[in-house]
Design an enzyme around this catalytic site. Structure first.
Site, mmCIF file in Angstrom:
data_model
loop_
_atom_site.group_PDB
_atom_site.id
_atom_site.type_symbol
_atom_site.label_atom_id
_atom_site.label_comp_id
_atom_site.label_asym_id
_atom_site.label_seq_id
_atom_site.Cartn_x
_atom_site.Cartn_y
_atom_site.Cartn_z
ATOM 1 N N LEU A 15 -32.618 23.185 9.417
ATOM 2 C CA LEU A 15 -33.689 24.207 9.980
ATOM 3 C C LEU A 15 -34.948 24.391 8.753
ATOM 4 O O LEU A 15 -34.792 23.972 7.777
ATOM 5 C CB LEU A 15 -33.028 25.409 10.128
ATOM 6 C CG LEU A 15 -31.823 25.351 11.134
ATOM 7 C CD1 LEU A 15 -30.913 26.644 11.179
ATOM 8 C CD2 LEU A 15 -32.280 25.227 12.472
ATOM 9 N N PRO A 16 -35.858 25.097 9.292
ATOM 10 C CA PRO A 16 -37.059 25.177 8.515
ATOM 11 C C PRO A 16 -37.008 26.034 7.332
ATOM 12 O O PRO A 16 -37.563 25.784 6.162
ATOM 13 C CB PRO A 16 -38.252 25.744 9.617
ATOM 14 C CG PRO A 16 -37.612 25.495 10.794
ATOM 15 C CD PRO A 16 -36.013 25.477 10.816
ATOM 16 N N THR B 296 -33.618 23.095 3.608
ATOM 17 C CA THR B 296 -33.987 23.407 2.218
ATOM 18 C C THR B 296 -34.608 24.943 2.357
ATOM 19 O O THR B 296 -35.878 25.206 3.067
ATOM 20 C CB THR B 296 -35.240 22.487 1.845
ATOM 21 O OG1 THR B 296 -34.677 21.031 1.483
ATOM 22 C CG2 THR B 296 -35.791 23.064 0.385
ATOM 23 N N LYS C 88 -32.287 21.183 -5.287
ATOM 24 C CA LYS C 88 -33.429 20.546 -4.700
ATOM 25 C C LYS C 88 -34.843 21.265 -4.948
ATOM 26 O O LYS C 88 -35.776 20.292 -5.093
ATOM 27 C CB LYS C 88 -33.402 20.834 -3.076
ATOM 28 C CG LYS C 88 -34.341 20.507 -2.092
ATOM 29 C CD LYS C 88 -34.439 19.133 -2.028
ATOM 30 C CE LYS C 88 -35.788 18.774 -0.834
ATOM 31 N NZ LYS C 88 -35.577 19.223 0.497
ATOM 32 N N LYS D 288 -43.936 24.026 0.677
ATOM 33 C CA LYS D 288 -42.807 24.953 0.941
ATOM 34 C C LYS D 288 -41.831 25.027 -0.176
ATOM 35 O O LYS D 288 -41.415 25.842 -0.818
ATOM 36 C CB LYS D 288 -42.200 24.578 2.043
ATOM 37 C CG LYS D 288 -40.942 25.085 2.407
ATOM 38 C CD LYS D 288 -40.053 24.415 3.333
ATOM 39 C CE LYS D 288 -38.805 25.098 3.424
ATOM 40 N NZ LYS D 288 -37.949 24.351 4.612
#
Length: 297
Positions: free
Chosen positions: A66-67, A97, A172, A247
């Protein structure tokens, strides 16, 4: 053995990942707001769920891609979400992420429902998702990691257990902060070389075997020519879009602020990618920042 897997989020990354689970013989039911994404899963041999609740009720394993953290919290903890409808013992794998705090909050809520969970963000882009060669950075307890690994092995090549809940997300964003900073450095060097009359191929030949060697140079060179596989030779069509890099850099800055870590280069990288995206580069590959630094974006 075939396992009933629910997969939520069938976009550029999630779609190929779900398809690889189907290829491995699993029964994959998917949910997404995109009709095209659902149709693609069906074409690959999967099926569609009518709702998150419907998907969760029938799954032994649930994977989400998911975003952002808000979407993950809602899908898992919201009314009609995963935690309200999945059976105790259902394995949960979140490959989004997101921010570390959201990952830890959702993992704690899952543990309260007796559902083992890992945060397992990925590196490798759409090509890696399609080829099943992703790198998974996994956070969660040992038993959850052991349960998740056979499924991650189907979708990836390198699976690393980073530690407890949230450490997959931490790995990450730290990794991508390194990548964003190094891509800017490599791009600046090529722009300077051009101004000084140094052929890009010569700079590549020298730096790729000297102390300037790094992944951004030798695996993802930001100028056309030296590396045929890099997006620079495809007019910077994204393998990993600049808006996605921004992001991740913002997530790293949020984490740096909340933890009190000093990341001045990370802050500068986030600022430069923000300028690049605001100038129309959001859908361009992140290596296209060389065009912005050159003044041609």
């Amino acid at each position: 053995m075939a396992t009933n897997i629910g997969f939520i989020g069938l976009g550029n990354m999630g779609g190929p990942m779900a398809a690889n689970l189907v290829k491995a013989g699993h029964k994959v039911s998917g949910f997404d707001l995109s009709e095209a994404a659902l149709a693609a899963l069906e074409a690959a041999g999967g099926s569609r769920a009518e709702s998150v609740a419907d998907l969760a009720e029938g799954a032994d394993v649930i994977v989400t891609m998911l975003p952002a953290g808000a979407h993950v919290r809602k899908i898992y903890q919201g009314e009609g979400g995963i935690l309200d409808n999945a059976r105790p013992g259902t394995l949960l794998i979140d490959s989004s992420t997101i921010d570390v705090d959201s990952a830890r909050v959702v993992a704690a809520a899952a543990a309260d429902k007796d559902m083992p969970m890992v945060d397992a963000p990925v590196s490798g882009g759409v090509g890696g998702a399609t080829a099943g060669t992703l790198t998974f950075m996994v956070g969660g307890p040992d038993n959850a990691f052991a349960a998740a690994k056979p499924f991650l092995d189907v979708m990836g090549k390198t699976i690393v257990h980073a530690g407890d809940a949230g450490t997959g997300q931490a790995a990450k964003i730290c990794n991508n902060m390194i990548l964003g900073i190094s891509m800017i450095g490599v791009s600046e060097a090529f722009v300077l070389a051009e101004r000084l009359g140094l052929d890009p191929q010569k700079l590549f030949d020298i730096s790729s075997t000297a102390s300037g060697q790094c992944w951004a140079l030798t695996s993802y060179c930001p100028v056309p020519g030296p590396l045929p596989s890099s997006p620079a030779n495809r007019d910077y069509q994204p393998g990993f879009a600049a808006e996605m890099m921004l992001k991740d850099l913002k997530l790293a800055q949020d984490a740096a602020h909340s933890s009190g870590a000093g990341t001045p280069l990370g802050a500068q990288a986030a600022a430069l990618y923000s300028l690049f995206c605001n100038s129309g580069g959001e859908g361009v590959d992140f290596s296209g920042i060389v065009k912005y630094l050159r003044g041609t974006s």
